[in-house]
Design a protein around this motif. Structure first.
Motif, PDB file in Angstrom:
ATOM      1  N   ILE A 144       0.210   7.406  -8.176  1.00 58.83           N
ATOM      2  CA  ILE A 144      -0.651   6.889  -9.248  1.00 58.83           C
ATOM      3  C   ILE A 144      -2.015   7.559  -9.113  1.00 58.83           C
ATOM      4  O   ILE A 144      -2.607   7.550  -8.033  1.00 58.83           O
ATOM      5  N   ALA A 182       4.037   6.122  -5.246  1.00 59.68           N
ATOM      6  CA  ALA A 182       4.228   6.191  -6.701  1.00 59.68           C
ATOM      7  C   ALA A 182       3.368   7.269  -7.348  1.00 59.68           C
ATOM      8  O   ALA A 182       3.478   7.496  -8.556  1.00 59.68           O
ATOM      9  N   LEU A 215       2.692   1.831  -3.380  1.00 61.82           N
ATOM     10  CA  LEU A 215       1.833   2.375  -4.431  1.00 61.82           C
ATOM     11  C   LEU A 215       1.383   3.805  -4.130  1.00 61.82           C
ATOM     12  O   LEU A 215       1.247   4.615  -5.049  1.00 61.82           O
ATOM     13  N   ARG A 247       0.844  -1.207   0.000  1.00 66.45           N
ATOM     14  CA  ARG A 247       0.000   0.000   0.000  1.00 66.45           C
ATOM     15  C   ARG A 247       0.878   1.255   0.000  1.00 66.45           C
ATOM     16  O   ARG A 247       0.681   2.171  -0.800  1.00 66.45           O
TER      17      ARG A 247
END
Length: 168
Positions: free
Chosen positions: A15, A13, A10, A7
Motif C-alpha cells: 500500500i 500488501a 499491510l 503490520r
C-alpha cells in the motif's frame, strides 16, 4: 498498528505510504474510557455482534485451504446463532455491526438473505459508536477483536466462536 501480524500483513500488501521505516507496533489500545467511566449506563437487553469476515480471518490465522470451507461454515453458523436467538426472543435487540469494507458488509448481507423474514429487533449496520454500543449491551460477541476486551471491561457477557478444531 497494535500487533505485528497486522503490520506485516499491510506491509506485504504494498500500500503506498505504508513502509517498514514509517510503521510500528505499539500494543493494544488503551481502555481508559472504560475503566474511568464515571457513569454506568443502563444495560439494555441488547446483543452486539461485531461481525467478522472469515476470508480475512482465515488469512490472518493460518487457516489452510483444506480447512477453509469448514471455517467459513462455522463462522456463518456463529452469526446465525445470534439471528435465530433474536428471532425467537423479540424482547432482545440484536445489532450486527460490520466494518465499512464492502466485502465485510456483503458477507453479512448474504447471511441475511438466507432468511425470508427478520423481525424489527434485528439491525445490520456498519455505523455507530463502539463505546456506546458496548456500554448499552448485555452481550458482546465477535472473534479476535478488541471489542471483546471492551465488552469484558464493561462487565458484558462475552461470546466467541469455538475454533479450536482449526488449531494445528
Amino acid at each position: 498498528f497494535y500487533n505485528n501480524a497486522i503490520r506485516k500483513l499491510l506491509l506485504s500488501a504494498s500500500i503506498p505510504g505504508i513502509k517498514e521505516n514509517n510503521t510500528y507496533s505499539v500494543g493494544i489500545p488503551r481502555f481508559d474510557q472504560y475503566f474511568n467511566h464515571s457513569t454506568i449506563l443502563k444495560k439494555d437487553m441488547k446483543i452486539i455482534l461485531f461481525s467478522f469476515n472469515p476470508i480475512t480471518k482465515s488469512i490472518n490465522y493460518g487457516i489452510t485451504d483444506s480447512q477453509l470451507e469448514s471455517f467459513i461454515e462455522k463462522s456463518e453458523d456463529f452469526h446465525k446463532i445470534f439471528i435465530d436467538f433474536a428471532v425467537e426472543h423479540p424482547d432482545w435487540e440484536l445489532v450486527i455491526k460490520t466494518k465499512k469494507a464492502p466485502d465485510d458488509y456483503n458477507y453479512v448481507k448474504n447471511i441475511k438473505a438466507q432468511y425470508t423474514f427478520l423481525p424489527n429487533n434485528i439491525k445490520f449496520t456498519s455505523e455507530g459508536d463502539v463505546f456506546e454500543l458496548v456500554q448499552r449491551s448485555m452481550v458482546v460477541a465477535g472473534f479476535t477483536s478488541t471489542t471483546l476486551l471492551e465488552g469484558y471491561a464493561s462487565s458484558c457477557i462475552v461470546v466467541m466462536p469455538d475454533f479450536q478444531s482449526f488449531i494445528p
